[in-house]
Design a protein around this motif. Structure first.
Motif, mmCIF file in Angstrom:
data_model
loop_
_atom_site.group_PDB
_atom_site.id
_atom_site.type_symbol
_atom_site.label_atom_id
_atom_site.label_comp_id
_atom_site.label_asym_id
_atom_site.label_seq_id
_atom_site.Cartn_x
_atom_site.Cartn_y
_atom_site.Cartn_z
ATOM 1 N N TYR A 274 1.032 -1.283 0.065
ATOM 2 C CA TYR A 274 0.025 0.070 0.090
ATOM 3 C C TYR A 274 0.852 1.358 0.035
ATOM 4 C CZ TYR A 274 -3.867 -2.999 0.987
ATOM 5 O OH TYR A 274 -4.805 -3.883 1.189
ATOM 6 N N VAL B 119 2.859 -5.389 2.234
ATOM 7 C CA VAL B 119 2.139 -6.137 2.868
ATOM 8 C C VAL B 119 2.362 -7.673 2.655
ATOM 9 C CG1 VAL B 119 -0.394 -6.806 3.573
ATOM 10 C CG2 VAL B 119 0.200 -4.385 3.108
ATOM 11 N N ARG C 247 -0.992 -12.700 12.616
ATOM 12 C CA ARG C 247 -1.353 -11.613 13.492
ATOM 13 C C ARG C 247 -1.946 -10.702 12.935
ATOM 14 N NH1 ARG C 247 3.897 -9.753 16.507
ATOM 15 N NH2 ARG C 247 2.553 -8.020 16.850
ATOM 16 N N SER C 248 -2.498 -9.811 13.646
ATOM 17 C CA SER C 248 -3.463 -8.683 13.000
ATOM 18 C C SER C 248 -2.395 -7.938 12.375
ATOM 19 C CB SER C 248 -4.286 -8.016 14.235
ATOM 20 O OG SER C 248 -4.818 -6.846 13.800
ATOM 21 N N GLY C 249 -2.987 -7.588 11.134
ATOM 22 C CA GLY C 249 -2.185 -6.647 10.499
ATOM 23 C C GLY C 249 -1.199 -7.170 9.314
ATOM 24 N N SER C 250 -1.107 -8.748 9.311
ATOM 25 C CA SER C 250 -0.097 -9.301 8.676
ATOM 26 C C SER C 250 -0.509 -9.303 7.171
ATOM 27 C CB SER C 250 0.055 -10.740 9.366
ATOM 28 O OG SER C 250 -1.297 -11.480 9.345
ATOM 29 N N GLY C 251 -1.907 -8.977 6.903
ATOM 30 C CA GLY C 251 -2.224 -8.903 5.503
ATOM 31 C C GLY C 251 -3.022 -10.187 5.072
ATOM 32 N N LYS C 252 -3.603 -10.791 6.073
ATOM 33 C CA LYS C 252 -4.702 -11.922 5.553
ATOM 34 C C LYS C 252 -5.827 -11.253 4.769
ATOM 35 C CE LYS C 252 -5.494 -12.690 10.044
ATOM 36 N NZ LYS C 252 -4.615 -11.609 10.620
ATOM 37 N N SER C 253 -6.322 -10.272 5.403
ATOM 38 C CA SER C 253 -7.538 -9.726 4.558
ATOM 39 C C SER C 253 -7.204 -9.175 3.156
ATOM 40 C CB SER C 253 -8.107 -8.750 5.087
ATOM 41 O OG SER C 253 -8.823 -8.978 6.527
ATOM 42 N N THR C 254 -5.918 -8.682 3.124
ATOM 43 C CA THR C 254 -5.298 -8.121 2.002
ATOM 44 C C THR C 254 -5.341 -9.403 0.880
ATOM 45 O OG1 THR C 254 -3.930 -6.670 2.883
ATOM 46 C CG2 THR C 254 -3.420 -6.968 0.875
ATOM 47 N N GLU D 143 -12.462 -14.217 8.542
ATOM 48 C CA GLU D 143 -12.951 -14.227 10.072
ATOM 49 C C GLU D 143 -14.358 -14.283 10.322
ATOM 50 O OE1 GLU D 143 -10.709 -11.498 12.486
ATOM 51 O OE2 GLU D 143 -9.257 -11.237 10.972
ATOM 52 N N HIS E 42 -8.470 -16.197 13.598
ATOM 53 C CA HIS E 42 -7.593 -15.834 14.709
ATOM 54 C C HIS E 42 -7.601 -17.126 15.746
ATOM 55 C CE1 HIS E 42 -7.545 -11.402 14.531
ATOM 56 N NE2 HIS E 42 -6.307 -11.835 14.097
ATOM 57 N N ARG F 100 -13.982 -1.618 3.648
ATOM 58 C CA ARG F 100 -13.139 -1.381 4.795
ATOM 59 C C ARG F 100 -13.644 -0.205 5.548
ATOM 60 N NH1 ARG F 100 -7.892 -3.740 5.571
ATOM 61 N NH2 ARG F 100 -7.485 -4.954 3.842
HETATM 62 N N1 LIG Z 1 -5.593 1.113 2.016
HETATM 63 C C1 LIG Z 1 -4.407 0.892 3.009
HETATM 64 N N2 LIG Z 1 -3.570 1.935 3.009
HETATM 65 C C2 LIG Z 1 -2.293 1.543 3.686
HETATM 66 N N3 LIG Z 1 -2.222 0.696 4.474
HETATM 67 C C3 LIG Z 1 -3.124 -0.393 4.444
HETATM 68 C C4 LIG Z 1 -4.206 -0.274 3.823
HETATM 69 N N4 LIG Z 1 -5.225 -1.474 3.880
HETATM 70 C C5 LIG Z 1 -4.629 -2.046 4.786
HETATM 71 N N5 LIG Z 1 -3.268 -1.598 4.982
HETATM 72 C C6 LIG Z 1 -2.274 -2.056 5.975
HETATM 73 O O1 LIG Z 1 -2.055 -3.352 5.314
HETATM 74 C C7 LIG Z 1 -1.738 -4.180 6.629
HETATM 75 C C8 LIG Z 1 -2.593 -5.358 6.212
HETATM 76 O O2 LIG Z 1 -3.914 -5.410 6.557
HETATM 77 P P1 LIG Z 1 -4.950 -6.424 6.363
HETATM 78 O O3 LIG Z 1 -6.330 -5.903 6.628
HETATM 79 O O4 LIG Z 1 -4.630 -7.298 5.423
HETATM 80 O O5 LIG Z 1 -4.643 -7.405 7.665
HETATM 81 P P2 LIG Z 1 -5.124 -8.602 8.304
HETATM 82 O O6 LIG Z 1 -4.148 -9.568 8.711
HETATM 83 O O7 LIG Z 1 -6.581 -8.948 7.933
HETATM 84 O O8 LIG Z 1 -5.419 -8.045 9.839
HETATM 85 P P3 LIG Z 1 -6.662 -8.311 10.847
HETATM 86 O O9 LIG Z 1 -6.426 -9.743 11.389
HETATM 87 O O10 LIG Z 1 -6.605 -7.321 11.906
HETATM 88 O O11 LIG Z 1 -8.005 -8.630 10.040
HETATM 89 C C9 LIG Z 1 -2.109 -3.538 7.839
HETATM 90 O O12 LIG Z 1 -0.894 -3.105 8.445
HETATM 91 C C10 LIG Z 1 -2.757 -2.467 7.274
HETATM 92 O O13 LIG Z 1 -2.476 -1.197 8.312
#
Ligand SMILES: Nc1ncnc2c1ncn2[C@@H]1O[C@H](COP(=O)(O)OP(=O)(O)OP(=O)(O)O)[C@@H](O)[C@H]1O
Ligand SMILES: [Mg+2]
Lengths: 240, 528
Positions: A16, A25, A44-51, A178, A211, B526
């Motif tokens: 991103y 990510v 972990r949260s923020g590791s990029g799973k949703s991405t 999730e 999680h 989101r």
């Molecule tokens: N539009 C964006 N711009 C900048 N950074 C982003 C954007 N969207 C997500 N991120 C970052 O990308 C990283 C991965 O986000 P993601 O939502 O994929 O995490 P996650 O593994 O799904 O976390 P969670 O378990 O909390 O859902 C996070 O650090 C988030 O801050």
């Protein structure tokens, strides 16, 4: 390539950009989803799973690498092909259900069919579609709430409705981000039981982000997301 | 089991869900309805204004046209044009197939003198000598008279009574009134004579003493004319030549203390008035002639009511010396033509102008439109400007819709993400908001249409209601001669007002809809 692989991520990169700062990510993800299995994705949260899931659902484009569905690239397919892929080939459920608040449960379940068909086509087959939607609601145990709006349902019920909606077009693959993350443990277990049943009884392929370690343990195979990369292994080992 | 799935989503222009969703949005987003109220009001106002203006201008057209005859041939020479029958023959040669009626008349500027409480009221009038048999063929005349019998057939003989039966305030008129007045005047004169006779020996300055008697006697300036006639004339049983006065030439409309509109008449049918007008000789002299008012003329057009007086054509010709003593050929100043419905007025006018070229004949040939051109054009311009202004109001309402729609799109961000995750295309999402705009446009302008039509239908009741509430007269009868607000609804106007309003609503929803269509699905999902 394995013929059992329904969905494959190959060397996928995604970062991103925020105020000229690059936030990497995903850094070279290689990943298969095998037909008929429940695949868990932990991290972990923020590791990029949703991405990653958004990339797999073609809701976003990878910076590099490809996503293949049934052996064909889907990430750079035409807009309409991707629309149809999301509408028909996969089903998606989210942590926050994402039901349409103006529609009743049954209308929400019908939504993918309405989106995927022309008004005329839908109108012609509306009875079958309705029957199928009722069957799906029955399958998730929500038939008695068919006419209720999302605002009149509990979290667990909403998630059931969301599952019924995802199943409506009889998808090849179910992506779940999730699905129990916003529910209490017991309700979460109910949802999980439902998903497991769908996998065991109907052979539905499921990719589930979670999680919850216990959920990951019960999955057929498990991946852990760390530092933008995936480690594959037997669930128990990964969690330990 | 797979239900049959169409090959391509792109091929489907019509999206089922958009209607479902936008109907649901319509039912749940009342803010959008609030924004559409401005459109409703704009549409209603446009319809009301247009129908009132159309009614007003149609009424004016109708009256002007009714009063003016289709084609007017005027001769500016004071002697007029001799031999109207010969002229008419020539006219028939030029445009005989279009002419359905004709009437010759004499128009002459004149001064009207009314004796009112010993004062002489003078008015400048257009004095018209008309042919009672044909005048109603070319223009509406009889219907504007007060006496019901005169309305069906004009008669310049004074009627016994029964004038203006529908007006409570109209003073008693006709022969009955005339006899009573004459008897009263005679009694007064006798009394005066008796007083004079008593005083005569006492004083010789009778002239000064006669001062107050002026209040009842005819004013001094009239004394010298037709002396011998007066001596023979018995006003109780005889009348002078009949005259019909435009109602505003001999009355004043004003309000009394209770704010009621009242007409005050300086003379009425049965009274005698005096007309002074030039005779037809090249060396013009003033003819001073007494007439008896036999009726009054009220067309509702103040321009006519305050300037016209009518008498019989043959009498006016006689008074003005328009009959050739040797050949007995009569002259007229004006020929009026009535054309068949649908005849091309301008073409007939031009043909007549070619037949009577202005450099040879001192004739002025005009259509009624030519005569009333500036007035008609002014009304038209007014309507156009009002329409533009009101449409600007609807356009302003369009910006309100734009803002509201942007709000709704923002509010619906997550749902837009959901729809896209379920496979909705950008076009599909866009169509939701476009249809929403379309629907709101229809609802808003439809409500406006109904409201406007209802308003127009009950406009007079509404006017009375407003009068009651505010105590202010909405439609001042001293200013307007209509007793009711005239309205006409043109279906075409309704159609373009509706179409315009719906188009503005759609235009206003295009930008928000585009924004929704372009929204990135992940960002939308989101969105908190
Ligand atoms: N539009 C964006 N711009 C900048 N950074 C982003 C954007 N969207 C997500 N991120 C970052 O990308 C990283 C991965 O986000 P993601 O939502 O994929 O995490 P996650 O593994 O799904 O976390 P969670 O378990 O909390 O859902 C996070 O650090 C988030 O801050
Ligand atoms: Mg996440």
């Amino acid at each position: 390539m394995n013929s059992d692989t329904v969905l494959r991520a190959q060397d996928v990169y995604k970062s991103y950009h925020k105020d000229r700062i690059e936030v990497p990510v995903l850094r070279g993800i290689n990943f298969d989803v095998t037909t008929g299995l429940v695949t868990a994705l932990v991290g972990r949260s923020g590791s990029g799973k949703s991405t990653l899931m958004h990339l797999l659902a073609t809701l976003d484009q990878p910076d590099r690498g490809e996503i293949q569905f049934q052996g064909k690239r889907i990430d750079n397919a035409s807009r309409s092909r991707r629309d149809r892929y999301r509408n028909h080939d996969i089903g998606i459920i989210f942590q926050f259900y994402h039901l349409l608040p103006e529609l009743s449960a049954i209308e929400n379940v019908l939504a993918p069919t309405m989106i995927g068909r022309s008004a005329w086509n839908f109108f012609r087959h509306r009875k079958e579609a309705k029957k199928r939607a009722e069957a799906m609601l029955d399958r998730v145990g929500l038939l008695h709430r068919a006419s209720h709006k999302p605002a009149e349902m509990s979290g667990g019920e909403m998630q059931r409705a969301a599952i019924a909606r995802a199943l409506m077009t009889d998808p090849t693959l179910l992506l779940a981000d999730e699905p129990t993350g916003n529910l209490d443990t017991e309700t979460g277990l109910d949802i999980l039981k439902l998903l497991t049943e769908l996998n065991q009884d109907d052979g539905l392929t499921i990719l589930m982000i979670t999680h919850d370690d216990s959920i990951a343990e019960s999955a057929d195979c498990c991946h852990r997301m760390q530092d933008g990369q995936l480690q594959q292994g037997i669930p128990e080992l990964l969690i330990a | 089991m797979h239900t049959d799935v169409p090959q391509s989503i792109e091929s489907k222009e019509r999206y089922m869900y958009r209607w479902l969703l936008c109907f649901r949005y319509l039912r749940t987003r009342y803010i959008a309805l609030a924004s559409i109220i401005s459109v409703t009001l704009g549409v209603a106002t446009l319809i009301v204004v247009n129908s009132v203006m159309a009614g007003f201008s149609a009424e004016m057209h109708e009256r002007l046209h009714g009063l003016a005859s289709d084609i007017l041939i005027e001769c500016h020479a004071s002697g007029g044009m001799p031999d109207p029958e010969g002229h008419l023959k020539e006219i028939m040669k030029v445009c005989g197939e279009d002419v359905v009626g004709s009437s010759a008349s004499v128009h002459v500027p004149a001064m009207l003198g009314i004796d009112f409480n010993g004062q002489l009221i003078t008015r400048h009038v257009n004095f018209v000598g008309l042919d009672p048999a044909t005048y109603d063929d070319v223009s509406h005349f009889g219907r504007y008279l007060l006496h019901p019998k005169n309305q069906s057939q004009v008669n310049f003989d004074l009627r016994e009574d029964g004038f203006a039966p529908d007006r409570e305030q109209f003073p008693s008129s006709g022969w009955g009134y005339r006899r009573a007045r004459v008897a009263y005047e005679r009694a007064l004169a006798e009394e005066q004579a008796r007083i004079d006779a008593l005083r005569a020996p006492a004083s010789s300055i009778t002239n000064e003493d006669a001062g107050p008697s002026l209040a009842i006697g005819p004013p001094q300036i009239f004394e010298e004319s037709n002396k011998e006639e007066i001596t023979e004339f018995d006003p109780a049983v005889e009348q002078f030549p009949g005259i019909i006065l435009g109602i505003s030439t001999c009355s004043a409309r004003m309000r009394d203390e209770e704010n009621n509109v009242r007409d005050h008449y300086y003379c009425r049918p049965g009274d005698d008035v005096r007309m002074m007008f030039p005779n037809a000789s090249d060396n013009a002299k003033v003819v001073n002639q007494k007439f008896t008012v036999v009726d009054m003329y009220e067309s509702g057009m103040s321009e006519y009511d305050s300037t016209f007086a009518f008498c019989r054509l043959d009498q006016l010709q006689e008074f003005r010396g328009m009959i050739d003593p040797s050949s007995q050929v009569r002259s007229v100043t004006t020929i009026q033509l009535k054309l068949a419905a649908g005849a091309d007025l301008n073409a007939v006018r031009d043909a007549l102008r070619r037949r009577f070229p202005p450099n040879v004949y001192a004739y002025n040939i005009q259509t009624w439109r030519d005569m009333q051109g500036p007035l008609l054009a002014a009304v038209k311009l007014e309507t156009t400007i009002l329409n533009i202004l009101l449409f600007l109001i609807i356009a302003v309402a369009g910006f309100g819709i734009l803002a509201t729609f942007f709000m709704i799109v923002v509010e619906k961000t997550r749902d837009i993400g959901t729809l896209k995750a379920l496979g909705a295309s950008g076009g599909g999402v866009m169509s939701i908001f476009l249809s929403y705009g379309l629907l709101l446009g229809f609802v808003g302008s439809g409500a406006g249409l109904i409201g406007g039509l209802l308003f127009v239908d009950h406009i007079n009741e509404v006017a009375t209601l407003i009068e009651k509430i505010t105590g202010q007269e909405v439609f001042d009868p001293t200013v307007y001669y209509f007793t009711e607000i005239p309205t006409i609804i043109h279906p075409f106007t309704l159609v373009w007002v509706m179409a315009g309003a719906v188009a503005i609503a759609i235009f206003a929803s295009v930008l928000p809809a585009l924004r929704a269509a372009r929204m990135h699905p992940v960002k939308a999902l989101r969105f908190e």
